[in-house]
Enzyme design. Structure first.
Site, PDB file in Angstrom:
ATOM      1  N   ASP A 234      10.128  12.916 -49.245  1.00 51.31           N
ATOM      2  CA  ASP A 234       9.255  11.947 -50.358  1.00 51.31           C
ATOM      3  C   ASP A 234       8.480  13.590 -51.002  1.00 51.31           C
ATOM      4  OD1 ASP A 234       8.787  14.913 -49.155  1.00 51.31           O
ATOM      5  OD2 ASP A 234       7.328  14.298 -46.786  1.00 51.31           O
TER       6      ASP A 234
ATOM      7  N   THR B  65      22.435  19.090 -45.113  1.00 53.48           N
ATOM      8  CA  THR B  65      21.693  20.267 -44.991  1.00 53.48           C
ATOM      9  C   THR B  65      21.248  21.286 -46.029  1.00 53.48           C
ATOM     10  OG1 THR B  65      21.703  21.581 -43.489  1.00 53.48           O
ATOM     11  CG2 THR B  65      20.602  19.694 -42.347  1.00 53.48           C
TER      12      THR B  65
ATOM     13  N   SER C 161       8.161  21.098 -39.848  1.00 53.31           N
ATOM     14  CA  SER C 161       9.789  21.797 -39.195  1.00 53.31           C
ATOM     15  C   SER C 161      10.372  22.782 -40.346  1.00 53.31           C
ATOM     16  CB  SER C 161      10.976  19.830 -39.344  1.00 53.31           C
ATOM     17  OG  SER C 161      10.277  19.220 -38.132  1.00 53.31           O
TER      18      SER C 161
ATOM     19  N   HIS D 227      -6.154  -4.983  -1.127  1.00 55.06           N
ATOM     20  CA  HIS D 227      -6.094  -6.244  -1.185  1.00 55.06           C
ATOM     21  C   HIS D 227      -6.259  -7.627  -2.645  1.00 55.06           C
ATOM     22  CE1 HIS D 227      -6.066  -4.989   2.510  1.00 55.06           C
ATOM     23  NE2 HIS D 227      -5.101  -5.295   2.732  1.00 55.06           N
TER      24      HIS D 227
ATOM     25  N   ASP E 272      -5.027  -7.599  10.777  1.00 53.40           N
ATOM     26  CA  ASP E 272      -4.603  -6.090  12.030  1.00 53.40           C
ATOM     27  C   ASP E 272      -5.194  -6.181  13.112  1.00 53.40           C
ATOM     28  OD1 ASP E 272      -3.060  -5.397   9.353  1.00 53.40           O
ATOM     29  OD2 ASP E 272      -4.491  -4.651   8.870  1.00 53.40           O
TER      30      ASP E 272
ATOM     31  N   HIS F 116       0.873  -1.327   0.193  1.00 49.61           N
ATOM     32  CA  HIS F 116       0.138   0.436  -0.054  1.00 49.61           C
ATOM     33  C   HIS F 116       1.203   0.989   0.025  1.00 49.61           C
ATOM     34  CE1 HIS F 116      -3.162  -2.805   0.830  1.00 49.61           C
ATOM     35  NE2 HIS F 116      -2.408  -3.093   1.808  1.00 49.61           N
TER      36      HIS F 116
ATOM     37  N   PRO G 237      18.260  18.290 -51.703  1.00 49.60           N
ATOM     38  CA  PRO G 237      17.133  19.062 -52.198  1.00 49.60           C
ATOM     39  C   PRO G 237      16.941  21.059 -51.891  1.00 49.60           C
ATOM     40  CG  PRO G 237      15.656  17.588 -51.941  1.00 49.60           C
ATOM     41  CD  PRO G 237      17.479  17.087 -50.794  1.00 49.60           C
TER      42      PRO G 237
END
Lengths: 543, 543
Positions: free
Chosen positions: A383, A472, A427, A218, A113, A60, A529
């Site tokens: 793409d 890039t 992006s 329990h 208990d 617990h 590109p």
């Protein structure tokens, strides 16, 4: 599978981990492993302050060991997972922390208990200790059973008892306050799963689309298997029940307790629903959402409601320094703050600069004319839309040139930045927007147009993460701007851009941008590109 | 299944729950739902103190919204689950909290976050705001990649930045401290499961017996799928790696972070293992074990290690009042405290009382003689061992009578109590032990033997929960002791016990004890074996 070594050592290893990471919290354990698992304060004065001892089976957590500390528990007695600690363990805990001020033992209502804590308390009393025992039975899952279980509401009782003990109240007062709290306490739980027993596994007894209502902590099945109809329904169902069974009061304290693996995202949402319930206006204090009394990794939650006497409010709000006590807050309506004025899109005021208009117009035409060629190149390594993406943005700028602030270069760059996010997307749109936004700032700060473009490039690299050689557009733009800086010649800059763009055909390990997802063999011999677009732009401008 | 209403409203509903339960914490949100999800302080002075803005996709709660508050964040920008917040949202957050003192923006290294936070920062700068941006990239899963991810180590950076901002340090100092912390930070995660995407579900891609090492916090697969060889192996593997990659230092701060649904029991154990690692002596401060940066309900954990400069130590230890900040502790060896002397079993000193010895001896013989009859009765409503259980205890007492403290009734009852736990076992053993322990106390407190037995019965009922009519031995013992009190006649008491025991045959609803698990039809007409034992004992003693 679970993060355990052996089932036998699970609880002691875990308690040792808690202790190792608790320096400064003045905690220790009794030297009675493995049978006696007791965590206790080392800074308690047993003759001046009432000791608060709580505990029960493990599984617990954070209850109860992590609540040992000033303002809450003096000692926690931990059994094995879901098993009551032994009489010897409870007795050792009581004897270790109880002096003249006496001891209040708090337990949750389970037979094991009750018996083990009970006998331990009797044995301590037989040795002359002043010991009071409080059995918390807050579960309303079966409202008419003679022995309701004790579940998460026990945390309110431990906090209230701990507060009065810390203040130096006598045992009778500490016990009376805790008893009063426990007598008017109601709790109810709901779960979408059972829990994973260490070394055994999880019983997948709850079918998809169903939830168990009124479960214990329990792994025992809930009282009802109900249709699960979303978080709002679940939260309101529990709220309806606890308000129905709670004693009438002017104000309540609520605990929203995570039974284990419910995500904080879900817990926040459930809390929002409970606190939007028609009767929630009476909830003054909220404890959680948080995991205080769990059932291993059960995907469920429970609500506990307690009428809020003024003395309870003070007790619940008072500071406590156990390891994971979250503090309690008042229930409020979410405050809203107006959006900053700067977020309202403001139109730039058109202004003239014929030379700039001609230059930009020419640049846009070049980029538009190269749409098909750049798309074809991109089709080999991506793409196939680099040309179209650039062309779309160029067409937008070209079309809107007459309404742009051409007479103010900083504003013009800012306007181009806005246009990039609006028309390019993805992006690359954000990268160009960063480029022109930084250039705008640089001009405003007194830089020349060329320095401004260099500043823009640097920022674009900072955020985009591209270095020269990473395949890039940086590979064309960086040498071109450097050449412009050096010679001031657009033709020379175009030559530099062309050399840079051509070199990308040999860069087969793209370390930034989307070519990083393309295999080496597919990149070999093909120019980037983006770099090619820069080269073609400058070649066009210089001709 | 999860506790959500619609996937679309999940994050805003959850943030509203956080706000509703945050009264007194001075939090609000920007009025830009659903696109702009920004939680911010309402008690921040933007001209005097640097604003700290952090954020990213949701699904990592409590990060970052629950860390808004004095000493940590000024604002948190929340995206949808695992998706970067928009440029507009980040920009709104920066503009809302940034004044003359400037702003430090802290983000984790993901492309989307870099670009959106980056552009927002540039836009704010373009409007004249002093903004510094810090990108945290602490993940060492792939040590040689150019853009390591940012994971849980970001919490150290947020705490350190928040500390210096709260102290009123200028932006340059705040940013420099945060940058220094982030540059030497290493983190690594390991998981036994992926996470459950809201409205989508969980990809069960990790086979049993395997673990993913070096995973991100967005459900992306780990770098390696390794054999899972228990918690110790997993913890030491991560510890080996983070120590190998950490910059050499005299001392470190460690974060043990729960990635979602790992139970606190497991987290404690993992912490114990990490802090027992050969190199752990250098770990001075420990944050956790706790969930700070999660990946929804992923069953995993991560470790983050940071060299501890003196100024970092002060910053990490300084108080902060966000909703779930757990505080940091020093790493210590668990302290052990000797068991209390009272827990050592102490032998009772034998003493004589011939009358008592004769009475107890007779009682034991009666109980031993009834073993078979009581077993037969119990076989009809239970597991057929009531007679044997009682007989075993009686034989033990009978055998040990010469060494018992017969001359001191309080001690004698205490000795019988001890004997009951040792020989009877189970609930009944504890219940009888409670009975005699309480009787012992009562005699010590000046009560007569009869009053003492009545006190014992009351305690036994308190802990056992049995009332008259619940079909337990109470139904025979209670009237018998009452009759003894009234008439002083053992014969009359025996008659009362007999009537009580016989009446249990008509009690078909057992409300306590183990007969509560037996159906009504099986109980009808059968007497309770415990009550019958009491009746037979008294009948035997009176004859």
């Amino acid at each position: 599978m679970q993060f355990i070594n052996t089932k036998e050592n699970l609880v002691v290893d875990s308690l040792d981990g808690l202790l190792r990471a608790s320096g400064g919290a003045n905690l220790a354990r009794l030297d009675g492993y493995p049978g006696i698992k007791v965590i206790l304060r080392t800074d308690h004065n047993p003759n001046k302050k009432v000791a608060i001892v709580a505990g029960g089976g493990s599984g617990h957590e954070p209850a109860h060991a992590a609540f040992v500390g000033p303002g809450m528990l003096t000692a926690a007695v931990c059994g094995e997972v879901f098993a009551s600690p032994s009489v010897d363990a409870v007795f050792a805990a009581i004897m270790a922390v109880t002096g003249k001020a006496g001891c209040l033992v708090i337990l949750k209502n389970y037979t094991g208990d009750r018996l083990n804590f009970g006998l331990a308390a009797e044995k301590a009393r037989a040795l002359g200790k002043k010991v009071e025992v409080l059995i918390v039975a807050d579960d309303i899952a079966l409202p008419d059973i003679p022995q309701p279980r004790g579940i998460a509401g026990v945390m309110f009782v431990e906090k209230i008892a701990g507060h009065f003990a810390e203040k130096g109240a006598p045992l009778a007062k500490v016990a009376a306050a805790a008893r009063k709290a426990s007598e008017s306490l109601v709790s109810l739980g709901l779960s979408l799963s059972s829990c994973t027993l260490p070394g055994i596994g999880r019983e997948d007894r709850i079918p998809s689309g169903k939830a168990e209502l009124g479960l214990g902590i329990h792994g025992e099945p809930g009282v009802d298997l109900i249709d699960y109809d979303g978080a709002k329904h679940a939260a309101h169902l529990l709220a309806d029940r606890i308000f129905k069974h709670a004693k009438p009061a002017k104000a309540y304290a609520l605990l929203v307790n995570n039974l284990g693996s419910t995500t904080p995202l879900e817990m926040g949402l459930l809390t929002n629903e409970v606190l939007s319930h028609p009767k929630a206006a009476k909830i003054k204090l909220v404890l959680g959402p948080t995991a205080l009394v769990t059932s291993l990794d059960m995907h469920g939650f429970s609500l506990s409601l307690m009428p809020l006497m003024p003395e309870f409010e003070t007790a619940l709000k008072s500071p406590a320094s156990p390891l994971v006590w979250p503090g309690i807050h008042t229930h409020i309506k979410p405050k809203k703050i107006k959006l900053p004025a700067a977020t309202k899109a403001k139109a730039f005021k058109a202004s003239k600069n014929d030379a700039l208009a001609a230059l930009v117009g020419k640049a846009c035409r070049i980029l538009i004319d190269n749409e098909a060629a750049l798309n074809a190149l991109d089709a080999k390594v991506g793409d196939g839309d680099t040309g179209s993406t650039i062309s779309t943005a160029a067409q937008h700028v070209s079309r809107n040139l007459p309404s742009m602030p051409l007479g103010n270069l900083s504003q013009f760059f800012a306007a181009v930045s806005d246009a990039m996010t609006r028309t390019m997307g993805g992006s690359s749109g954000v990268l160009f927007a960063i480029f022109f936004a930084s250039a705008s700032q640089a001009v405003a700060g007194g830089k020349t147009w060329l320095e401004a473009l260099q500043a823009g490039l640097q920022r674009m690299r900072d955020y985009g993460g591209a270095n020269p050689g990473d395949r890039t557009m940086v590979d064309a733009l960086l040498p071109a701007l450097a050449e412009l800086q050096k010679s001031g010649s657009v033709a020379a800059a175009a030559k530099a851009a062309r050399a840079g763009a051509d070199a990308t055909a040999d860069m087969t390990r793209a370390r930034a941008g989307r070519s990083s997802y393309v295999s080496e063999s597919n990149l070999r011999g093909i120019k980037d590109p983006g770099a090619e677009a820069i080269a073609r732009l400058l070649e066009g401008l210089s001709s």
